[in-house]
Write a protein that holds these residues in place. Structure first.
Motif, PDB file in Angstrom:
ATOM      1  N   LEU A 297       2.899  -2.064   6.427  1.00  0.00           N
ATOM      2  CA  LEU A 297       2.941  -0.717   6.726  1.00  0.00           C
ATOM      3  C   LEU A 297       4.582  -0.400   6.696  1.00  0.00           C
ATOM      4  CD1 LEU A 297       0.224  -0.659   9.474  1.00  0.00           C
ATOM      5  CD2 LEU A 297       0.510   0.967   7.516  1.00  0.00           C
ATOM      6  N   LEU A 298       4.725   0.859   6.310  1.00  0.00           N
ATOM      7  CA  LEU A 298       5.956   1.385   6.499  1.00  0.00           C
ATOM      8  C   LEU A 298       5.716   2.838   6.683  1.00  0.00           C
ATOM      9  CD1 LEU A 298       7.739   0.098   3.122  1.00  0.00           C
ATOM     10  CD2 LEU A 298       8.076  -0.793   5.330  1.00  0.00           C
ATOM     11  N   GLY A 299       6.137   3.082   7.973  1.00  0.00           N
ATOM     12  CA  GLY A 299       5.490   4.532   8.697  1.00  0.00           C
ATOM     13  C   GLY A 299       4.218   4.641   8.569  1.00  0.00           C
ATOM     14  N   SER A 300       3.657   5.706   8.016  1.00  0.00           N
ATOM     15  CA  SER A 300       2.312   5.955   7.754  1.00  0.00           C
ATOM     16  C   SER A 300       2.033   5.614   6.569  1.00  0.00           C
ATOM     17  CB  SER A 300       1.995   7.452   8.191  1.00  0.00           C
ATOM     18  OG  SER A 300       2.841   8.495   7.101  1.00  0.00           O
ATOM     19  N   HIS A 301       2.560   5.200   5.847  1.00  0.00           N
ATOM     20  CA  HIS A 301       2.315   4.587   4.622  1.00  0.00           C
ATOM     21  C   HIS A 301       1.741   2.997   4.236  1.00  0.00           C
ATOM     22  CE1 HIS A 301       3.590   8.164   2.300  1.00  0.00           C
ATOM     23  NE2 HIS A 301       4.469   8.272   3.493  1.00  0.00           N
ATOM     24  N   VAL A 302       0.872   2.564   3.565  1.00  0.00           N
ATOM     25  CA  VAL A 302       0.500   1.195   3.381  1.00  0.00           C
ATOM     26  C   VAL A 302       1.063   1.077   1.811  1.00  0.00           C
ATOM     27  CG1 VAL A 302      -1.392  -0.366   3.038  1.00  0.00           C
ATOM     28  CG2 VAL A 302      -1.628   1.465   5.024  1.00  0.00           C
ATOM     29  N   VAL A 303       1.725  -0.068   1.984  1.00  0.00           N
ATOM     30  CA  VAL A 303       2.139  -0.554   0.698  1.00  0.00           C
ATOM     31  C   VAL A 303       1.696  -2.042   0.225  1.00  0.00           C
ATOM     32  CG1 VAL A 303       4.375  -1.074  -0.899  1.00  0.00           C
ATOM     33  CG2 VAL A 303       4.389   0.973   1.144  1.00  0.00           C
ATOM     34  N   MET A 304       1.261  -2.079  -0.876  1.00  0.00           N
ATOM     35  CA  MET A 304       0.544  -3.161  -1.363  1.00  0.00           C
ATOM     36  C   MET A 304       1.703  -4.358  -1.617  1.00  0.00           C
ATOM     37  SD  MET A 304      -2.534  -2.605  -3.930  1.00  0.00           S
ATOM     38  CE  MET A 304      -2.729  -4.331  -4.353  1.00  0.00           C
ATOM     39  N   ALA A 305       1.312  -5.414  -1.416  1.00  0.00           N
ATOM     40  CA  ALA A 305       2.342  -6.702  -1.590  1.00  0.00           C
ATOM     41  C   ALA A 305       1.688  -7.409  -2.727  1.00  0.00           C
ATOM     42  CB  ALA A 305       2.198  -7.693  -0.340  1.00  0.00           C
TER      43      ALA A 305
ATOM     44  N   HIS B 140      -4.492   5.162  11.436  1.00  0.00           N
ATOM     45  CA  HIS B 140      -5.692   5.751  10.673  1.00  0.00           C
ATOM     46  C   HIS B 140      -5.773   5.122   9.225  1.00  0.00           C
ATOM     47  CE1 HIS B 140      -8.906   8.422   9.353  1.00  0.00           C
ATOM     48  NE2 HIS B 140      -7.967   8.897   8.421  1.00  0.00           N
ATOM     49  N   VAL B 141      -4.494   5.181   8.632  1.00  0.00           N
ATOM     50  CA  VAL B 141      -4.400   4.788   7.104  1.00  0.00           C
ATOM     51  C   VAL B 141      -4.746   3.417   7.129  1.00  0.00           C
ATOM     52  CG1 VAL B 141      -2.780   4.555   5.185  1.00  0.00           C
ATOM     53  CG2 VAL B 141      -2.749   6.669   6.565  1.00  0.00           C
ATOM     54  N   GLU B 142      -4.151   2.617   7.974  1.00  0.00           N
ATOM     55  CA  GLU B 142      -4.376   1.135   7.947  1.00  0.00           C
ATOM     56  C   GLU B 142      -5.981   0.881   8.136  1.00  0.00           C
ATOM     57  OE1 GLU B 142      -2.499  -2.721   9.935  1.00  0.00           O
ATOM     58  OE2 GLU B 142      -3.171  -1.324  11.363  1.00  0.00           O
ATOM     59  N   ARG B 143      -6.696   1.629   9.043  1.00  0.00           N
ATOM     60  CA  ARG B 143      -8.088   1.236   9.254  1.00  0.00           C
ATOM     61  C   ARG B 143      -8.997   1.628   8.035  1.00  0.00           C
ATOM     62  NH1 ARG B 143      -8.451   3.793  13.456  1.00  0.00           N
ATOM     63  NH2 ARG B 143      -8.737   1.944  15.080  1.00  0.00           N
TER      64      ARG B 143
ATOM     65  N   PRO C 139      -3.693   3.017  -0.913  1.00  0.00           N
ATOM     66  CA  PRO C 139      -4.387   3.767   0.188  1.00  0.00           C
ATOM     67  C   PRO C 139      -4.213   5.025   0.547  1.00  0.00           C
ATOM     68  CG  PRO C 139      -2.811   2.090   0.768  1.00  0.00           C
ATOM     69  CD  PRO C 139      -2.779   2.241  -0.726  1.00  0.00           C
ATOM     70  N   ASP C 140      -3.154   5.661   0.066  1.00  0.00           N
ATOM     71  CA  ASP C 140      -2.623   6.924   0.630  1.00  0.00           C
ATOM     72  C   ASP C 140      -3.497   8.050   0.135  1.00  0.00           C
ATOM     73  OD1 ASP C 140      -0.381   6.031   1.999  1.00  0.00           O
ATOM     74  OD2 ASP C 140       0.668   5.763   0.313  1.00  0.00           O
ATOM     75  N   HIS C 141      -4.283   7.699  -0.748  1.00  0.00           N
ATOM     76  CA  HIS C 141      -5.384   8.583  -1.444  1.00  0.00           C
ATOM     77  C   HIS C 141      -6.796   8.112  -1.072  1.00  0.00           C
ATOM     78  CE1 HIS C 141      -2.389  10.555  -3.900  1.00  0.00           C
ATOM     79  NE2 HIS C 141      -1.835   9.353  -4.051  1.00  0.00           N
ATOM     80  N   PRO C 142      -7.319   8.185   0.091  1.00  0.00           N
ATOM     81  CA  PRO C 142      -8.434   7.652   0.669  1.00  0.00           C
ATOM     82  C   PRO C 142      -9.503   8.255  -0.135  1.00  0.00           C
ATOM     83  CG  PRO C 142      -7.713   9.007   2.240  1.00  0.00           C
ATOM     84  CD  PRO C 142      -6.615   9.083   1.125  1.00  0.00           C
TER      85      PRO C 142
END
Length: 450
Positions: free
Chosen positions: A52-60, A178-181, A217-220
């Motif tokens: 998680l970087l701020g409100s963004h989820v970045v895949m590893a 919310h984005v993480e959930r 994930p930023d495009h639910p």
């Protein structure tokens, strides 16, 4: 012209150490402070397949040698989003404590229940600084945000010690949670579907860039939708017992800020009706700052609620059929309005040496009441100024409940005529017929309309 070579980089992928340094450099001038060790600390670990970087989820992405990497472009996009956030360090939201010692969630997720995580860390016997020295950054950052640097502690004799964060940080963490959930829910559904369609290959260890883009994930899959009065006239006590209510609430966007996802159903505590879904930040702003059950402190945030954003907030409070029909506010909000608006000419002032305006209001307003709205002939509001140099705990006025409601009706008609036009005992066409209905009453009894 040849590009600059970054050690540890393969195409668009960066090792966690390099990506962490890039994140720290890109966010060094942001209004929201960030942590430099976000990607290599336990809370920023990529072992779960994302960071998680701020409100963004970045895949590893895991390579054959076991090392984790993340996309440079995703790091830059997350940093740009964080730099765009404006923060007012004086606009604070209380994050706790709200009761006993919070129960921390045993989850691999970084943010789920972030308020309980922060309050839990603050209530640990070792201070956060000592924890950091011991090598655990868990007490410093969440989603790369160094919340400890903007945390404000306030101590009062009556309320004890409370913790506050800037509203911009609260909204950012709410959005990240919310984005993480959503990410975790999407990942669980995808993994179950993959098991049904085909077995997972044990040799497949590297995620391709195409897969990363397809599952971004930023495009639910289900975008947030506006609230269209779907819960109008329903009782909170009924909805709160229904399963999956919280999941359905999270599908709406906050009706007030229209930016963050909704997390709670705001409801009237006097009549029990649901108002609308709100984010945690707006719900905290709506909640009176209680010292005791019948005693609230009128903080500066009421400046917006009763001035610049009055129409919006009054419309929200009047979503409750009881308050709308009676053309009033819940008792704590009516007490705050009486102290801040009706008794403003009575508030003492003193010279302001730091401003050219000359004088400023003195002390801190406090409103208390005896009785309740169920017995309006005996209910009385008392407005007091605390911490006043000319005499602490100075009583400004004692206002009967009926006088306060009448003053509020007059002010409402002048301040928000559209809200006033939709209120009153003759606006009963859409009243619910469920338990505790609000009905018109023409008699002179004290319980009229209740």
């Amino acid at each position: 012209m040849s590009g600059r070579v970054i050690p540890g980089r393969t195409s668009d992928l960066l090792t966690l150490q390099v990506a962490g340094a890039l994140w720290a450099g890109l966010t060094a001038d942001s209004a929201v402070p960030t942590a430099s060790t976000v990607l290599v600390s336990p809370l920023g670990s990529a072992q779960t397949g994302y960071v998680l970087l701020g409100s963004h989820v970045v895949m590893a992405v895991k390579a054959n040698d076991g090392r984790w990497s993340i996309s440079e472009s995703e790091v830059r996009r997350a940093a740009a989003g964080l730099r765009a956030v404006k923060m007012d360090p004086q606009d604070l939201v209380r994050i706790g404590p709200f009761g006993g010692v919070p129960k921390l969630e045993h989850s691999e997720a970084a943010l789920l229940g972030w308020r309980r995580r922060i309050v839990g860390e603050l209530q640990r016997p070792d201070p956060p600084e000592q924890v950091v020295q011991d090598g655990d950054d868990r007490a410093v950052h969440l989603a790369g945000i160094d919340w400890h640097r903007v945390l404000t502690q306030q101590s009062h004799d009556r309320t004890g010690q409370t913790w506050w964060l800037p509203r911009a940080v609260v909204r950012l963490l709410d959005a990240a949670e919310h984005v993480e959930r959503r990410w975790l829910q999407t990942g669980q559904k995808s993994s179950k579907a993959a098991e049904v369609i085909r077995p997972r290959s044990p040799h497949r260890q590297i995620h391709t860039t195409e897969n990363l883009q397809a599952t971004k994930p930023d495009h639910p899959t289900v975008p947030l939708r506006p609230y269209n009065e779907e819960l109008k006239g329903l009782l909170y006590s009924v909805l709160s017992r229904k399963p999956n209510t919280s999941r359905k609430v999270a599908e709406w966007i906050c009706v007030l800020c229209r930016k963050a996802p909704a997390t709670v159903l705001d409801h009237c505590h006097e009549h029990g009706y649901v108002r609308a879904p709100l984010c945690q930040s707006c719900n905290t702003q709506e909640r009176p700052d209680h010292l005791y059950p019948n005693d609230i402190r009128v903080t500066d945030r009421y400046t917006r609620l009763f001035t610049t954003h009055a129409t919006e907030w009054l419309s929200h409070w009047h979503r409750c059929p009881g308050c709308r029909t009676r053309t009033t506010l819940p008792l704590p909000h009516l007490a705050a309005w009486t102290a801040y608006v009706a008794c403003r000419p009575l508030r003492p002032t003193h010279r302001d040496t730091h401003s050219s305006r000359g004088r400023k209001p003195c002390g801190t307003l406090r409103a208390a009441w005896t009785g309740s709205h169920h017995t309006p002939h005996t209910c009385q509001l008392t407005v007091t100024v605390d911490f006043c140099p000319s005499g602490e705990h100075r009583d400004l006025a004692k206002v009967p409940y009926r006088q306060a409601t009448e003053q509020f009706r007059i002010w409402l008609a002048e301040t928000a005529p559209t809200v006033a036009a939709a209120a009153g005992p003759d606006r009963v066409d859409d009243l619910p017929t469920q338990f505790r209905p609000v009905i018109p009453e023409t008699s002179d009894k004290d319980l009229g309309l209740f």
